[in-house]
Design an enzyme around this catalytic site. Structure first.
Site, PDB file in Angstrom:
ATOM      1  N   CYS A 128      33.619  32.422  36.322  1.00 24.17           N
ATOM      2  CA  CYS A 128      32.617  33.486  36.434  1.00 24.17           C
ATOM      3  C   CYS A 128      31.362  33.169  35.623  1.00 24.17           C
ATOM      4  O   CYS A 128      31.353  33.331  34.398  1.00 24.17           O
ATOM      5  CB  CYS A 128      33.230  34.803  35.974  1.00 24.17           C
ATOM      6  SG  CYS A 128      32.057  36.160  35.960  1.00 24.17           S
TER       7      CYS A 128
ATOM      8  N   CYS B  70      29.838  36.079  33.718  1.00 23.88           N
ATOM      9  CA  CYS B  70      30.553  36.489  32.502  1.00 23.88           C
ATOM     10  C   CYS B  70      30.328  35.484  31.373  1.00 23.88           C
ATOM     11  O   CYS B  70      30.165  35.865  30.221  1.00 23.88           O
ATOM     12  CB  CYS B  70      32.054  36.552  32.733  1.00 23.88           C
ATOM     13  SG  CYS B  70      32.543  37.259  34.282  1.00 23.88           S
ATOM     14  N   ASP B  71      30.383  34.187  31.685  1.00 23.83           N
ATOM     15  CA  ASP B  71      30.461  33.172  30.633  1.00 23.83           C
ATOM     16  C   ASP B  71      29.196  32.324  30.469  1.00 23.83           C
ATOM     17  O   ASP B  71      29.112  31.525  29.539  1.00 23.83           O
ATOM     18  CB  ASP B  71      31.646  32.216  30.916  1.00 23.83           C
ATOM     19  CG  ASP B  71      32.972  32.971  30.938  1.00 23.83           C
ATOM     20  OD1 ASP B  71      33.048  34.038  30.298  1.00 23.83           O
ATOM     21  OD2 ASP B  71      33.924  32.491  31.579  1.00 23.83           O
TER      22      ASP B  71
HETATM   23  C1  LIG Z   1      31.563  37.469  40.403  1.00 20.14           C
HETATM   24  C2  LIG Z   1      31.735  38.429  41.557  1.00 20.14           C
HETATM   25  C3  LIG Z   1      30.718  39.309  41.876  1.00 20.14           C
HETATM   26  C4  LIG Z   1      30.850  40.206  42.947  1.00 20.14           C
HETATM   27  N1  LIG Z   1      29.826  41.067  43.235  1.00 20.14           N
HETATM   28  C5  LIG Z   1      29.952  41.944  44.259  1.00 20.14           C
HETATM   29  C6  LIG Z   1      28.911  42.875  44.554  1.00 20.14           C
HETATM   30  O1  LIG Z   1      27.851  42.891  43.897  1.00 20.14           O
HETATM   31  N2  LIG Z   1      29.109  43.751  45.569  1.00 20.14           N
HETATM   32  C7  LIG Z   1      30.256  43.756  46.329  1.00 20.14           C
HETATM   33  O2  LIG Z   1      30.376  44.581  47.235  1.00 20.14           O
HETATM   34  N3  LIG Z   1      31.244  42.879  46.085  1.00 20.14           N
HETATM   35  C8  LIG Z   1      31.122  41.971  45.067  1.00 20.14           C
HETATM   36  N4  LIG Z   1      32.133  41.081  44.814  1.00 20.14           N
HETATM   37  C9  LIG Z   1      33.336  41.120  45.684  1.00 20.14           C
HETATM   38  C10 LIG Z   1      34.253  42.268  45.265  1.00 20.14           C
HETATM   39  O3  LIG Z   1      34.470  42.183  43.883  1.00 20.14           O
HETATM   40  C11 LIG Z   1      35.574  42.213  46.018  1.00 20.14           C
HETATM   41  O4  LIG Z   1      35.345  42.215  47.404  1.00 20.14           O
HETATM   42  C12 LIG Z   1      36.454  43.417  45.662  1.00 20.14           C
HETATM   43  O5  LIG Z   1      36.660  43.470  44.260  1.00 20.14           O
HETATM   44  C13 LIG Z   1      37.802  43.356  46.365  1.00 20.14           C
HETATM   45  O6  LIG Z   1      38.554  44.459  45.968  1.00 20.14           O
HETATM   46  P1  LIG Z   1      40.156  44.480  46.020  1.00 20.14           P
HETATM   47  O7  LIG Z   1      40.548  45.763  45.414  1.00 20.14           O
HETATM   48  O8  LIG Z   1      40.631  44.157  47.381  1.00 20.14           O
HETATM   49  O9  LIG Z   1      40.635  43.255  45.116  1.00 20.14           O
HETATM   50  P2  LIG Z   1      40.329  42.849  43.612  1.00 20.14           P
HETATM   51  O10 LIG Z   1      39.049  43.398  43.127  1.00 20.14           O
HETATM   52  O11 LIG Z   1      40.546  41.369  43.591  1.00 20.14           O
HETATM   53  O12 LIG Z   1      41.500  43.566  42.786  1.00 20.14           O
HETATM   54  C14 LIG Z   1      42.825  43.139  42.907  1.00 20.14           C
HETATM   55  C15 LIG Z   1      43.646  43.753  41.785  1.00 20.14           C
HETATM   56  O13 LIG Z   1      45.032  43.474  42.024  1.00 20.14           O
HETATM   57  C16 LIG Z   1      45.624  43.069  40.813  1.00 20.14           C
HETATM   58  N5  LIG Z   1      46.804  42.238  41.111  1.00 20.14           N
HETATM   59  C17 LIG Z   1      46.888  41.002  41.659  1.00 20.14           C
HETATM   60  N6  LIG Z   1      48.159  40.595  41.734  1.00 20.14           N
HETATM   61  C18 LIG Z   1      48.902  41.616  41.232  1.00 20.14           C
HETATM   62  C19 LIG Z   1      50.298  41.811  41.008  1.00 20.14           C
HETATM   63  N7  LIG Z   1      51.206  40.876  41.320  1.00 20.14           N
HETATM   64  N8  LIG Z   1      50.701  42.973  40.441  1.00 20.14           N
HETATM   65  C20 LIG Z   1      49.806  43.940  40.115  1.00 20.14           C
HETATM   66  N9  LIG Z   1      48.479  43.817  40.302  1.00 20.14           N
HETATM   67  C21 LIG Z   1      48.047  42.662  40.838  1.00 20.14           C
HETATM   68  C22 LIG Z   1      44.528  42.298  40.090  1.00 20.14           C
HETATM   69  O14 LIG Z   1      44.805  42.208  38.707  1.00 20.14           O
HETATM   70  C23 LIG Z   1      43.333  43.206  40.398  1.00 20.14           C
HETATM   71  O15 LIG Z   1      43.281  44.267  39.498  1.00 20.14           O
HETATM   72  C24 LIG Z   1      32.033  40.191  43.748  1.00 20.14           C
HETATM   73  C25 LIG Z   1      33.051  39.282  43.428  1.00 20.14           C
HETATM   74  C26 LIG Z   1      32.927  38.411  42.339  1.00 20.14           C
HETATM   75  C27 LIG Z   1      34.041  37.446  42.013  1.00 20.14           C
END
Ligand SMILES: Cc1cc2nc3c(=O)[nH]c(=O)nc-3n(C[C@H](O)[C@H](O)[C@H](O)COP(=O)(O)OP(=O)(O)OC[C@H]3O[C@@H](n4cnc5c(N)ncnc54)[C@H](O)[C@@H]3O)c2cc1C
Length: 305
Positions: free
Chosen positions: A131, A134-135
């Site tokens: 990231c 972040c870093d």
């Molecule tokens: C650097 C960065 C910047 C971004 N900026 C944007 C932006 O500006 N706008 C935008 O719309 N999107 C952005 N995105 C994309 C967005 O973050 C993702 O599309 C979104 O977070 C997906 O949501 P999610 O809930 O599906 O998964 P995630 O956000 O990946 O959450 C998954 C969760 O599941 C948990 N998990 C995984 N395995 C397990 C397990 N075995 N047991 C329990 N928990 C588990 C993880 O710890 C996490 O908390 C960005 C992504 C990154 C990496």
């Protein structure tokens, strides 16, 4: 016995928790050791509706958590280590503890892809990073490498020029996958150098990253590059391994839905980036979390709850 266990606390899991809690299901969220999901790794989120001035990623996730708690969602910020979806009640192991539940919403998202070279785990946070936002600030006047050839690699590299002395983008192939505009921006930046057909074969340095060994995969010429920082921008892997052979996936490991948001297993619903390789946005993940919670609520009612 729980009504519903939600696995994951990114935008998909949090939104599912808000909807399930408002439907009086008193959901248990197994939020993962890294709570909040991928937005915890970013600063400004400018495209989530409702925030005309943008919002900081961790603040957005903290707001979602408060909103879910307000309606009675319970959180355990531990990883799910095993599941047994063979029969009702469904079983979910959170850390060391098995829980029984009528329904499950899987919203475990994706994890950034890395190279899986030796000593990678010990060097994460000691030079290796997933990231830049972040870093990046830790690498003031340092030599930095970004791995990848897509838009995120170009974006991360351009961002890192604010701090680093030099940023080298290493691409495995010789074709740029990034959009023209992003590539051109990186290419025109005097601090950025782009190397094609280049693969990292070894991390150098004892306690901290000091450089990498590389090979040109066309000429087979080997070399070394000095680098105090290396950022991975080579894609994401769905966090579906823990569901083993219990839920069907595509060839890349993304979970597959069968009907609306329900999987092949009755009572198991899927939401967010763990099944959506196409859009991968906070707002689409949140929308999918909403749909999964509505589907779970209806399924529970149809099944006598
Ligand atoms: C650097 C960065 C910047 C971004 N900026 C944007 C932006 O500006 N706008 C935008 O719309 N999107 C952005 N995105 C994309 C967005 O973050 C993702 O599309 C979104 O977070 C997906 O949501 P999610 O809930 O599906 O998964 P995630 O956000 O990946 O959450 C998954 C969760 O599941 C948990 N998990 C995984 N395995 C397990 C397990 N075995 N047991 C329990 N928990 C588990 C993880 O710890 C996490 O908390 C960005 C992504 C990154 C990496």
């Amino acid at each position: 016995m729980e009504n519903v266990i939600i696995i994951g606390s990114g935008p998909a899991g949090m939104t599912a928790a808000i909807y399930a809690a408002r439907a009086d299901l008193n959901p248990l969220v197994a939020g993962g050791i890294q709570w909040g999901g991928l937005l915890m790794w970013t600063t400004e989120v400018e495209n989530f509706p409702g925030f005309p001035g943008g919002i900081i990623g961790p603040e957005l996730m903290s707001n979602m958590k408060k909103q879910a708690e307000r309606f009675g969602a319970k959180f355990e910020f531990k990883d799910v280590t095993e599941v047994d979806f063979g029969s009702q009640p469904l079983k979910v192991k959170i850390a060391e503890q098995w829980h029984e539940t009528k329904a499950v919403i899987v919203a475990a998202g994706t994890k950034p892809r890395t190279l899986k070279l030796p000593r990678e785990k010990e060097l994460i946070g000691r030079g290796l990073s997933v990231c830049a936002t972040c870093d990046g600030a830790f690498f003031k006047d340092k030599e930095v490498i970004v791995l990848g050839g897509g838009d995120s690699a170009m974006e991360e590299a351009t961002f890192l020029t604010k701090f680093a002395k030099r940023v080298r983008i290493l691409m495995r192939g010789d074709e740029v996958r990034a959009s023209k505009i992003m590539y051109q921006k990186a290419k025109d930046d005097p601090k950025i150098e782009i190397m094609f057909n280049t693969e990292v074969t070894e991390y150098l340095g004892d306690k901290l990253l000091e450089g990498v060994k590389i090979i040109n995969n066309k000429t087979k010429e080997e070399g070394e590059l000095e680098a105090q920082g290396l950022f991975f921008a080579i894609g994401h892997v769905p966090a579906s391994k823990v569901f083993g052979n219990q839920l069907p996936t595509d060839e890349k490991g993304y979970l597959l839905k069968k009907e609306w948001s329900m999987s092949e297993v009755a009572g198991v619903f899927i939401a967010g980036d763990i099944e959506d390789w196409r859009y991968r946005q906070a707002v689409t993940a949140a929308g999918a979390g909403c749909m999964a919670a509505i589907d779970a609520t209806r399924w529970l009612h149809q099944n006598g709850e």
